[in-house]
Scaffold this motif. Structure first.
Motif: not given
Length: 846
Positions: A7-8, A10, A64, A166-169, A192, A194, A209-210
Motif C-alpha cells: 500500500e505504501e 516511504t 511501508g 513515497v510509493w503507494s498502491g 507525481d 502512476s 498508483d502513486r
C-alpha cells in the motif's frame, strides 16, 4: 500472502551501490494485524566481516505497509501496442542524457528499448538484456527490469537528481514471468506519477498508483555511499605483458634515414638542488619542442628515457629527484600530442646490453608510460586506497604549524580547519603579499576568535635564504612542528609556448620551495610535512606541462622523505569547486576539460574530509579526487587516459558517439562525393568540432567566416581542435592549424585538399611501410633467412599490377617478368642501395 499489495513504501535513506564491494539487504515483515496489513522495513549493511569497522551496522532505508492480494490491478488495457495516437520518442541517447544529469545506470539496467508519447502520458517497451533474461524466473520482477520501468518518468530537462520517496498502491500480479514488458507512465498535476506494466500479451504485471520523488543533492548520495571512501587513490605500478620489440631506433639529430622511434635520455644531476631540478626539466622541455617542431620527425615517436625517475615498489625511494618532474612535463605533452611521445624509466646502473634489452621490453608493452625493473615492464594505474588508515596524525599543541600560501584559497581554508579540527593554537601563515593579501585581516580575526595565535608574513618561499630567516624567527617555546605547503602559481600554455623562464617561474613557489622546506627542516621533530600537489601531474593535463612537472616533483620528494624515515605526504588534489585562487576563475570550457578528465567538483567540506584521510594514509603520495567513475566507464578503457584504465571495467563499451561525423571517419564520409556535397560535409563537420571545443550547446552555431580569435580561441583550444580533427581524418595536422587557416571556412577548404591528396593511392600508409623496410635493410644483423623472407615480400609487392596500367617498374637488369626465380636471385645479390633504388622508382622517395 501471494503477490500481495504494497500500500505504501516511504524512503528513509538512499541506498547507493559503489563500484566495488557488496551490500546485504534485509526485508522484514511484522505480524499481520486485524485488517490484514503488516509493516515492512528494508535495511542494508556492507557485505564485510563483522569484525571490520562498519560490519553488521544496519541502515534503515524504507518503511511501508503490505496487504494481502485482492486480485485487482490495472493494466495498460488498450489491446493495441503502441497505443493509437502515440508519437515515437527517440531513446538512442537516453542513458547518456540521464548520466549527464547524475543517473549512472550500468548496462544491465539500461532496459528502455522504445518509447512513445501521447499528450502527457509516456509509453515504453522495457526488456532485460540477453545476459540476464534467464534470471527473470528467480524474482517477482527482476530488479533491473523494475528499475528500468521508471526511467521514462525522469524529466530530461531537470538539472537535479530526483529519487523515489513515497510509493503507494503497489501491486504485483505475476511472479518471475516477464523479461520484456510494456509500460505506461501518467504524470499528475503535482508532479507525481502512476505506472502500469503489462507483459507482451497484455496481462497485468505491476501497478503503482502513486510514486512521489524528491530532489537529492549529489553530496548526499556520496555520503550515503560511505562518505568519500571512493575518493582516495594512489598510483600503483602493475606488470604489463610485453614481447620484446624488434623496432629500430635512433637518436635525436642523427643523420641518415629518420627512424620511427627517436630516443633522448635524460641526464640527472648529482647535486639535485632546486636550480638543477628546474634546469634538468628545461632540457627535457627543449628536447620535446625540438622534436615536435622538426617536420622530419612528423611520423616518428620520441622516447624520453629516464633512470630512477619513478618508484615502482611501495615505500621505495626514487633514484633521481631531478628526473621525476620530467614525467609530469611529458605526461601533459602527451595529452597535447597523442601517440607522439613515450616515457620510459630504467633502474639506474644497468649495463649497456641490459638497457637495450629493457628498452625493447618497454617498446613491446605498447603503453605511453613504462618502467622496466628486473627485465619486466610495469605501467602506472590509479587505484583506490583500500586499506583502512592505521596512522593518526596530531599536531603538538605547543608547536607552530607553517602554512605556505596560507592567506587565501586552500591555504586559508586549511588554516581554519587546523584550528577547528586539530586544535592548533599557533599558526604561521606565509604568502607573497603577507598581511597585504585581500581578506587577511578577517581571516586572522576569525582564527583569533577560535583561540589561535596567528602570525602573517610576506616571504618568497622559493628564496632559500629568505625562507631560512623566516624559520629561524619561530620562537623556541613554540617550535615548528608541522608544515603545510600549498603555495603555487599557474602559467598555463601549450608545450610549444613554454620556455625555461616560465618553467622556472612555476617551479619556484612549488618545487623549489618544497625542496628548501625539506632541507631546512630535516633536523626538526615534525609531526606532519604535507605537500599540496595536483591531479594534473598524475594524469597529465593539456596546457599545464610546467605545473604538472612541479607537482610530480612534490610526489617524488614525499617518497624521498618517507624513505629517509621523515614524515611526508603529497596530496595530488582533484577539482575543488572553488579554492578562491587557482580554480576560482574557471570558465565553462575549463570546467568541461576537468569533467573530460573524469573529475567532479568537490565542496570545501568534502575536500577537508579528504585532507584528514590523506594525512592518515600509509602511502607517501595520495590522490584525493572525486572521480566520475561511471562517466569513465561509459567512455571505455580506450577512451580514458592510460593511468585511469584500472578504474574502467574490462570489456566496457562506449555508448556515446562524440564524433559529429556520426562515428564514421571523415575521409570515408567524403570519399566519392561530388565537390559541392564534399565541401558541405566538411564544413558541417569542422563547424561541429569547433562548437564542441568552445563548449557550445546544440542550438548554438559557429560562424564559418568568423576568425577563430574572434570566437575566443586560445592556443589550448587550437591544440584540442587539431587533435579532434586528427582523429576524425586520420591525418597528422600541424599544431599551427587554426593560425594558418583562421576560419571554419578556410580550415574546411584546407582539409578538403589534404583529404584529396590522401585519397585513391593511399600513399601515406604505403610509404610508412616502406620506411620500415628501409630501416630493416640499413640496420645491423639482417641476413640469412630473414633477408630471404624480406626479398620474397618485396617481390610480391613489385609484382602488383599498376592500377593506372603503366608498365611495370624496371628491375635491376630488366629480366623476363615470367622468370620469377631469376628476379629473386638478382634481389638476393643486390646491394642495399640498389634495392632502395628500385623502391624509389616504383613508389616514390620514402
Amino acid at each position: 500472502m501471494g503477490c500481495g499489495r504494497l500500500e505504501e513504501l516511504t524512503l528513509q535513506q538512499p541506498l547507493v551501490l559503489g563500484v566495488s564491494g557488496g551490500v546485504r539487504l534485509q526485508v522484514a515483515l511484522a505480524g499481520v494485524d486485524e485488517s490484514g496489513r503488516c509493516a515492512v522495513t528494508v535495511h542494508s549493511c556492507p557485505d564485510v566481516d563483522a569484525d571490520v569497522v562498519g560490519g553488521d551496522v544496519w541502515t534503515l532505508h524504507a518503511t511501508g505497509t503490505l496487504m494481502g492480494a485482492d486480485g485487482s490491478v490495472a493494466g495498460v488495457g488498450e489491446g493495441v501496442w503502441p497505443p493509437v495516437g502515440a508519437v515515437p520518442v527517440e531513446v538512442g541517447g537516453l542513458y547518456d542524457r540521464l548520466a549527464d544529469q547524475g543517473y549512472g545506470y550500468g548496462p544491465v539496467f539500461q532496459g528502455v528499448r522504445a518509447a512513445w508519447r501521447r499528450g502527457a502520458e509516456v509509453y515504453a517497451e522495457v526488456a532485460l538484456p540477453d545476459s540476464v533474461s534467464g534470471e527473470a524466473a528467480a524474482y517477482g520482477i527482476h530488479p533491473a527490469l523494475l528499475d528500468a520501468v521508471f526511467h521514462m518518468s525522469i524529466d530530461p530537462s531537470a538539472d537535479e537528481v530526483r529519487l523515489p520517496f513515497v510509493w503507494s498502491g503497489i501491486e504485483l500480479s505475476q511472479v518471475g514471468c516477464a523479461s520484456t514488458v510494456r509500460v505506461s507512465v501518467m504524470p499528475s498535476a503535482d508532479g507525481d506519477v502512476s505506472v502500469h506494466v503489462v507483459d507482451e500479451a497484455g496481462a497485468p504485471v505491476l501497478s503503482v498508483d502513486r510514486l512521489v520523488t524528491r530532489p537529492v543533492a549529489r553530496e548526499q548520495l556520496r555520503a550515503a555511499n560511505g562518505g568519500l571512501r571512493d575518493a582516495l587513490f594512489e598510483m600503483e605500478w602493475i606488470p604489463a605483458s610485453a614481447s620484446p620489440s624488434a623496432e629500430a631506433w635512433g637518436s635525436l639529430g642523427d643523420s641518415g634515414p629518420v627512424p620511427g622511434v627517436v630516443v633522448w635520455a635524460h641526464s640527472g644531476d648529482a647535486e639535485q638542488d632546486s636550480g638543477s631540478v628546474s634546469e634538468a626539466t628545461a632540457r627535457a622541455l627543449h628536447t620535446v619542442q625540438e622534436f615536435l617542431a622538426d617536420e622530419r620527425y612528423a611520423d616518428s615517436r620520441l622516447v624520453v628515457l629516464t633512470r630512477g625517475a619513478v618508484s615502482v615498489a611501495p615505500g621505495k625511494d626514487v633514484g633521481d629527484l631531478s628526473a621525476a618532474p620530467v614525467w609530469g612535463l611529458v605526461r601533459s605533452a602527451q595529452v597535447e600530442h597523442p601517440d607522439r611521445l613515450l616515457l620510459v624509466d630504467f633502474e639506474p646502473g644497468l649495463s649497456e646490453a641490459a638497457e637495450e634489452a629493457a628498452f625493447r621490453t618497454a617498446l613491446g608493452a605498447a603503453e605511453p608510460q613504462v618502467a622496466v625493473r628486473d627485465g619486466k615492464a610495469y605501467v602506472p594505474r590509479l587505484a583506490r586506497l583500500t586499506a583502512a588508515p592505521e596512522r593518526t596524525v596530531s599536531f603538538d599543541a605547543q608547536g607552530t604549524v607553517l602554512v605556505t600560501g596560507g592567506t587565501s584559497g586552500l591555504g586559508a581554508l586549511v588554516a581554519r580547519h587546523l584550528v577547528s579540527a586539530y586544535e592548533v593554537r599557533d599558526l604561521l601563515l606565509v604568502s607573497r603579499r603577507g598581511s597585504a593579501a585581500e581578506g587577511v585581516d578577517e581571516l586572522v580575526a576569525e582564527l583569533a576568535e577560535s583561540g589561535a595565535r596567528v602570525r602573517v608574513e610576506a616571504c618568497d618561499v622559493g628564496d632559500r635564504d629568505a625562507l631560512a630567516r623566516l624559520l629561524a624567527s619561530i620562537p623556541d617555546d613554540r617550535p615548528l612542528t608541522g608544515v603545510i605547503h600549498s603555495a603555487a602559481v599557474l602559467d598555463d600554455t601549450v608545450i610549444e609556448s613554454l620556455d625555461a623562464e616560465r618553467l622556472a617561474g612555476v617551479f619556484r613557489p612549488k618545487a623549489d620551495a618544497a625542496l628548501h622546506l625539506h632541507e631546512l627542516t630535516a633536523g626538526l621533530d615534525l609531526s606532519a610535512f604535507v605537500l599540496f600537489s595536483s591531479f594534473a601531474g598524475v594524469v597529465g593535463s593539456a596546457g599545464q606541462s610546467g605545473y604538472a612537472a612541479a607537482n610530480v616533483f612534490l610526489e617524488a620528494l614525499a617518497q624521498r622523505r618517507r624513505a629517509l624515515g621523515l614524515p611526508g605526504v603529497s596530496l595530488a588534489w582533484g577539482w575543488w569547486a572553488s579554492d578562491g585562487g587557482l580554480t576560482g576563475g574557471l570558465s565553462e570550457v575549463d570546467r568541461g576539460r576537468l569533467s573530460a578528465l573524469g573529475l567532479a567538483a568537490m565542496s570545501a567540506e568534502e575536500g577537508l574530509a579528504l585532507f584528514d584521510a590523506g594525512l592518515s594514509a600509509e602511502s607517501a603520495s595520495v590522490v584525493p579526487a572525486l572521480l566520475d567513475v561511471a562517466g569513465l566507464q561509459r567512455r571505455g578503457a580506450e577512451g580514458v587516459p592510460s593511468v585511469l584504465r584500472s578504474l574502467v571495467r574490462s570489456g566496457a563499451r562506449r555508448t556515446r558517439t562524440e564524433d559529429p561525423a556520426a562515428g564514421a571517419g571523415l575521409a570515408a564520409r567524403v570519399a566519392g562525393l561530388g565537390e559541392a556535397e564534399r565541401q558541405r560535409v566538411l564544413l558541417d563537420a569542422v563547424r561541429g568540432y569547433v562548437g564542441e571545443v568552445l563548449g557550445y550547446g546544440p542550438g548554438q552555431l559557429v560562424g564559418v567566416d568568423t576568425p577563430f580569435k574572434g570566437l575566443g580561441f586560445d592556443s589550448l583550444m587550437a591544440v584540442e581542435l587539431r587533435n579532434r580533427l586528427n582523429k576524425a581524418t586520420g591525418l597528422r595536422l600541424p599544431a599551427s592549424l587554426v593560425f594558418d587557416h583562421p576560419t571554419v571556412q578556410e580550415l574546411a577548404r584546407y582539409l578538403e585538399g589534404k583529404l584529396d591528396r590522401a585519397d585513391g593511392a593511399g600513399i601515406e600508409p604505403l610509404l610508412a611501410e616502406l620506411g620500415k623496410i628501409e630501416q630493416a635493410l640499413t640496420g645491423p644483423g639482417l641476413g640469412g633467412e630473414s633477408r630471404r623472407r624480406l626479398m620474397d615480400r618485396l617481390t610480391s609487392l613489385l609484382a602488383l599490377p599498376d592500377p593506372r596500367e603503366e608498365t611495370a617498374a624496371a628491375s635491376l637488369t630488366e629480366p623476363d617478368p615470367a622468370d620469377g626465380s631469376a628476379f629473386v636471385d638478382q634481389l638476393e645479390a643486390a646491394t642495399t642501395d640498389e634495392i632502395l633504388d628500385v623502391i624509389e622508382r616504383e613508389f616514390g622517395n620514402s
